[in-house]
Design a protein around this motif. Sequence first.
Motif, PDB file in Angstrom:
ATOM      1  N   THR A  23       0.876  -1.155   0.013  1.00 41.63           N
ATOM      2  CA  THR A  23       0.013  -0.054   0.053  1.00 41.63           C
ATOM      3  C   THR A  23       0.903   1.245  -0.029  1.00 41.63           C
ATOM      4  O   THR A  23       2.188   1.178  -0.207  1.00 41.63           O
ATOM      5  CB  THR A  23      -0.910  -0.009   1.213  1.00 41.63           C
ATOM      6  OG1 THR A  23       0.063   0.167   2.403  1.00 41.63           O
ATOM      7  CG2 THR A  23      -1.941  -1.206   1.408  1.00 41.63           C
ATOM      8  N   GLY A  24       0.223   2.263   0.013  1.00 43.28           N
ATOM      9  CA  GLY A  24       1.156   3.587   0.121  1.00 43.28           C
ATOM     10  C   GLY A  24       2.235   3.609   1.033  1.00 43.28           C
ATOM     11  O   GLY A  24       3.416   4.105   0.685  1.00 43.28           O
ATOM     12  N   TRP A  25       2.311   3.125   2.341  1.00 46.97           N
ATOM     13  CA  TRP A  25       3.176   2.995   3.171  1.00 46.97           C
ATOM     14  C   TRP A  25       4.552   2.241   2.616  1.00 46.97           C
ATOM     15  O   TRP A  25       5.694   2.369   2.807  1.00 46.97           O
ATOM     16  CB  TRP A  25       3.053   2.672   4.642  1.00 46.97           C
ATOM     17  CG  TRP A  25       2.113   3.385   5.521  1.00 46.97           C
ATOM     18  CD1 TRP A  25       0.955   3.089   6.023  1.00 46.97           C
ATOM     19  CD2 TRP A  25       2.347   5.132   5.429  1.00 46.97           C
ATOM     20  NE1 TRP A  25       0.533   4.381   6.431  1.00 46.97           N
ATOM     21  CE2 TRP A  25       1.143   5.267   6.326  1.00 46.97           C
ATOM     22  CE3 TRP A  25       3.125   5.852   5.088  1.00 46.97           C
ATOM     23  CZ2 TRP A  25       1.047   6.674   6.676  1.00 46.97           C
ATOM     24  CZ3 TRP A  25       3.320   7.135   5.487  1.00 46.97           C
ATOM     25  CH2 TRP A  25       1.940   7.706   6.300  1.00 46.97           C
ATOM     26  N   LEU A  68       6.104   4.652  -0.175  1.00 46.04           N
ATOM     27  CA  LEU A  68       6.926   5.662   0.852  1.00 46.04           C
ATOM     28  C   LEU A  68       8.172   4.842   1.461  1.00 46.04           C
ATOM     29  O   LEU A  68       9.178   5.568   1.396  1.00 46.04           O
ATOM     30  CB  LEU A  68       6.036   6.096   2.037  1.00 46.04           C
ATOM     31  CG  LEU A  68       5.058   7.096   1.330  1.00 46.04           C
ATOM     32  CD1 LEU A  68       3.704   7.412   2.209  1.00 46.04           C
ATOM     33  CD2 LEU A  68       5.476   8.399   0.884  1.00 46.04           C
ATOM     34  N   PHE A 110      -1.120  12.212   7.856  1.00 43.28           N
ATOM     35  CA  PHE A 110       0.107  11.461   6.976  1.00 43.28           C
ATOM     36  C   PHE A 110       1.442  12.060   6.893  1.00 43.28           C
ATOM     37  O   PHE A 110       2.472  11.113   6.845  1.00 43.28           O
ATOM     38  CB  PHE A 110      -0.659  11.027   5.662  1.00 43.28           C
ATOM     39  CG  PHE A 110      -1.986  10.297   5.731  1.00 43.28           C
ATOM     40  CD1 PHE A 110      -1.915   8.808   5.953  1.00 43.28           C
ATOM     41  CD2 PHE A 110      -3.272  10.699   5.814  1.00 43.28           C
ATOM     42  CE1 PHE A 110      -2.918   8.264   6.329  1.00 43.28           C
ATOM     43  CE2 PHE A 110      -4.303  10.016   5.821  1.00 43.28           C
ATOM     44  CZ  PHE A 110      -4.267   8.924   6.129  1.00 43.28           C
ATOM     45  N   TRP A 147      -0.781  16.046  -1.334  1.00 43.99           N
ATOM     46  CA  TRP A 147      -1.966  16.272  -0.872  1.00 43.99           C
ATOM     47  C   TRP A 147      -2.269  15.585   0.449  1.00 43.99           C
ATOM     48  O   TRP A 147      -2.036  14.427   0.797  1.00 43.99           O
ATOM     49  CB  TRP A 147      -3.121  15.700  -1.673  1.00 43.99           C
ATOM     50  CG  TRP A 147      -3.180  16.343  -3.118  1.00 43.99           C
ATOM     51  CD1 TRP A 147      -2.423  17.167  -3.466  1.00 43.99           C
ATOM     52  CD2 TRP A 147      -4.354  16.253  -3.836  1.00 43.99           C
ATOM     53  NE1 TRP A 147      -2.982  17.663  -4.655  1.00 43.99           N
ATOM     54  CE2 TRP A 147      -4.085  17.220  -4.964  1.00 43.99           C
ATOM     55  CE3 TRP A 147      -5.563  15.701  -3.642  1.00 43.99           C
ATOM     56  CZ2 TRP A 147      -4.939  17.499  -6.157  1.00 43.99           C
ATOM     57  CZ3 TRP A 147      -6.623  15.814  -4.841  1.00 43.99           C
ATOM     58  CH2 TRP A 147      -6.244  16.536  -5.985  1.00 43.99           C
ATOM     59  N   THR A 198      -3.972  14.080   3.280  1.00 46.50           N
ATOM     60  CA  THR A 198      -5.281  13.650   3.207  1.00 46.50           C
ATOM     61  C   THR A 198      -5.894  13.611   4.646  1.00 46.50           C
ATOM     62  O   THR A 198      -7.221  13.548   4.837  1.00 46.50           O
ATOM     63  CB  THR A 198      -5.315  12.038   2.957  1.00 46.50           C
ATOM     64  OG1 THR A 198      -4.356  11.877   1.874  1.00 46.50           O
ATOM     65  CG2 THR A 198      -6.722  11.513   2.353  1.00 46.50           C
ATOM     66  N   ASP A 227       5.189  12.646  -0.902  1.00 47.73           N
ATOM     67  CA  ASP A 227       4.278  11.727  -0.542  1.00 47.73           C
ATOM     68  C   ASP A 227       3.052  12.148  -1.541  1.00 47.73           C
ATOM     69  O   ASP A 227       2.425  13.205  -1.246  1.00 47.73           O
ATOM     70  CB  ASP A 227       3.944  11.893   0.857  1.00 47.73           C
ATOM     71  CG  ASP A 227       2.772  10.821   1.411  1.00 47.73           C
ATOM     72  OD1 ASP A 227       1.834  10.628   0.174  1.00 47.73           O
ATOM     73  OD2 ASP A 227       2.367  10.665   2.312  1.00 47.73           O
ATOM     74  N   VAL A 276       0.513   9.916  -2.219  1.00 54.84           N
ATOM     75  CA  VAL A 276      -0.466   8.955  -2.332  1.00 54.84           C
ATOM     76  C   VAL A 276      -1.881   9.599  -2.509  1.00 54.84           C
ATOM     77  O   VAL A 276      -2.352   8.497  -3.432  1.00 54.84           O
ATOM     78  CB  VAL A 276      -0.301   8.289  -0.903  1.00 54.84           C
ATOM     79  CG1 VAL A 276      -1.612   7.550  -0.504  1.00 54.84           C
ATOM     80  CG2 VAL A 276       0.971   7.622  -0.436  1.00 54.84           C
ATOM     81  N   SER A 277      -2.269  10.415  -2.230  1.00 54.42           N
ATOM     82  CA  SER A 277      -3.619  11.067  -2.395  1.00 54.42           C
ATOM     83  C   SER A 277      -3.638  11.641  -4.010  1.00 54.42           C
ATOM     84  O   SER A 277      -4.760  12.051  -4.428  1.00 54.42           O
ATOM     85  CB  SER A 277      -4.099  11.787  -1.189  1.00 54.42           C
ATOM     86  OG  SER A 277      -5.076  11.145  -0.526  1.00 54.42           O
ATOM     87  N   CYS A 327       0.108   5.246  -3.878  1.00 49.02           N
ATOM     88  CA  CYS A 327      -0.622   4.018  -3.378  1.00 49.02           C
ATOM     89  C   CYS A 327      -1.402   3.522  -4.677  1.00 49.02           C
ATOM     90  O   CYS A 327      -1.898   3.920  -5.555  1.00 49.02           O
ATOM     91  CB  CYS A 327      -1.325   4.301  -2.091  1.00 49.02           C
ATOM     92  SG  CYS A 327      -3.036   4.984  -2.512  1.00 49.02           S
ATOM     93  N   GLN A 372      -4.823   2.416  -4.105  1.00 53.70           N
ATOM     94  CA  GLN A 372      -6.109   2.308  -3.963  1.00 53.70           C
ATOM     95  C   GLN A 372      -7.017   3.554  -3.663  1.00 53.70           C
ATOM     96  O   GLN A 372      -7.984   3.642  -3.309  1.00 53.70           O
ATOM     97  CB  GLN A 372      -6.488   1.312  -2.755  1.00 53.70           C
ATOM     98  CG  GLN A 372      -6.212   1.986  -1.467  1.00 53.70           C
ATOM     99  CD  GLN A 372      -4.695   2.219  -1.004  1.00 53.70           C
ATOM    100  OE1 GLN A 372      -3.776   1.482  -1.707  1.00 53.70           O
ATOM    101  NE2 GLN A 372      -4.694   2.470   0.236  1.00 53.70           N
ATOM    102  N   LYS A 373      -6.338   4.600  -4.036  1.00 54.16           N
ATOM    103  CA  LYS A 373      -7.004   5.950  -4.027  1.00 54.16           C
ATOM    104  C   LYS A 373      -7.062   6.251  -5.472  1.00 54.16           C
ATOM    105  O   LYS A 373      -7.917   5.824  -6.020  1.00 54.16           O
ATOM    106  CB  LYS A 373      -6.035   6.952  -3.404  1.00 54.16           C
ATOM    107  CG  LYS A 373      -6.081   6.603  -1.652  1.00 54.16           C
ATOM    108  CD  LYS A 373      -5.404   7.347  -0.914  1.00 54.16           C
ATOM    109  CE  LYS A 373      -5.570   7.027   0.570  1.00 54.16           C
ATOM    110  NZ  LYS A 373      -4.609   7.477   1.400  1.00 54.16           N
TER     111      LYS A 373
HETATM  112  C1  LIG Z   1      -3.528   7.076   2.332  1.00 53.19           C
HETATM  113  C2  LIG Z   1      -2.208   8.049   2.593  1.00 53.19           C
HETATM  114  C3  LIG Z   1      -1.133   7.148   3.139  1.00 53.19           C
HETATM  115  C4  LIG Z   1      -0.914   5.766   3.517  1.00 53.19           C
HETATM  116  O1  LIG Z   1      -1.212   4.790   2.696  1.00 53.19           O
HETATM  117  P1  LIG Z   1      -1.751   3.580   2.988  1.00 53.19           P
HETATM  118  O2  LIG Z   1      -2.100   3.044   1.581  1.00 53.19           O
HETATM  119  O3  LIG Z   1      -2.540   3.210   3.977  1.00 53.19           O
HETATM  120  O4  LIG Z   1      -0.303   2.775   3.186  1.00 53.19           O
HETATM  121  C5  LIG Z   1      -0.052   8.044   3.296  1.00 53.19           C
HETATM  122  N1  LIG Z   1       0.150   9.430   2.699  1.00 53.19           N
HETATM  123  C6  LIG Z   1      -1.008  10.000   2.500  1.00 53.19           C
HETATM  124  C7  LIG Z   1      -1.044  11.378   1.870  1.00 53.19           C
HETATM  125  C8  LIG Z   1      -2.130   9.179   2.454  1.00 53.19           C
HETATM  126  O5  LIG Z   1      -3.073   9.771   1.792  1.00 53.19           O
END
Ligand SMILES: *Cc1c(COP(=O)(O)O)cnc(C)c1O
Length: 415
Positions: free
Chosen positions: A74-76, A79, A100, A163, A165, A190, A192-193, A214, A216-217
């Motif tokens: 996932t995102g982490w 990262l 985050f 972004w 989140t 980061d 992720v979003s 990540c 799933q967003k």
């Molecule tokens: C969701 C999110 C994460 C964590 O991602 P996971 O998929 O839960 O591991 C880290 N950083 C940001 C900005 C996020 O929105």
Amino acid sequence: MQSPQIFSKLVIPATIAAGPGPGNTDTRVLEAFAGAGIADHMHGDVLRGMIECKHMLRQIWGTENTHTFGVAGTGWSGLDVMFSAVMPGDKVVVFVNGTFSGIDGLTVRMKAATAEELAANPLDPQPASVTIINVPHGQSVTGEIVDAALAEHKPKWAAMAHWETGSGRINDIQGFSDACEKHGAMGLVDAVSSLGVEDFRIDDYPGVAGWASCPQKGICCLPLTYAPVSLTDRYVDTLKTTGTRSFVHHPLMEARHWGIIDGQDVEKGTYHRTHSAYAVAAFHEALRIALQQTVAQRAKDYTHHEAALRKAVAAMGCEVTSNMTSLVVLNLPGALAGREMELVQNCRARNFGIWPTLSEPVQVRIGILNLLSEATIRDIVVRFGQAIEELGGSVDHAAVNAALERHYRVAVAAE
Ligand SMILES: *Cc1c(COP(=O)(O)O)cnc(C)c1O
């Protein structure tokens, strides 16, 4: 002998994923996941799929970075790969404006801590070489804040969420990149979003050396498939001189399975770890969908529908404090202040999956990942209005409907 305890088959209901993520997965992605054969991770079609994913990802992310690929998880996970170039004693400035980026800061502190600093506080190390710049919840990190901190500290690395989140705030990526270039820092972002939601190109931000996202967003794939990362040659050259203490999350070793070896694209990946044909097939389909829809069109759709949701909740008396286009973060009307958690729990009990903030202050978060239609926005608005009324709040339905009508009809008329 005791008989084994066998639980009944786990059934997880369908929900409306109206939170910050995971988003609603396209049925094409679910079918690709379930339809993959049990091909192993060295099967020709799996390896070809990974190479194709790599090329699609570069297009979606607007980059010629060779080191652009997916990290299982996932995102982490992505990262962790990106931050793995941060070594003990490295000077780093991290900008924190929510949950985050706060955890990004913790990750950096763990990696930059010397052995003594880590042992002194293993779960929350406070290395002398890391500076955390806290920006209050609900505010964005600006270019001026970044410029001032980098001018003062002259770090090797600077890190920020694109972004955030946790508070729904967009941070100034142009200002961040410019300040990194000006002060000779390597930016780590980061994303992720933002990936798949905002229309931006990595290569327009030369001050940023590493990006991580990540599955799933905004990319609308399943969690535990692939977290995209993209690393510049400068990042890679730096990592080559220091190394990092990870095999599985080593950016250069991980890249080999995606057909990136010695900084070059090769025809076929080599073994790094067991990859999942299911995950590869799902990720591949999600990237195809993103390219077919185009990120530019998606970005427009997010802007359009977020504005509708924002107007509708404002007509209910809520105060919106976010500026992301995939997420609305709000305070309830004054009479219901302090009851955010109760309202969120009521909604979640009905499989209307909205979220609270995960760190103080408590606010409500409503997301629209892959919920880009007038019908789904109206459904969210109705459900949210019911939740407010259930707590004894009043909703001016006429005003809410008028706001939505004006938004959608005027927008259509303007097209
Ligand atoms: C969701 C999110 C994460 C964590 O991602 P996971 O998929 O839960 O591991 C880290 N950083 C940001 C900005 C996020 O929105």
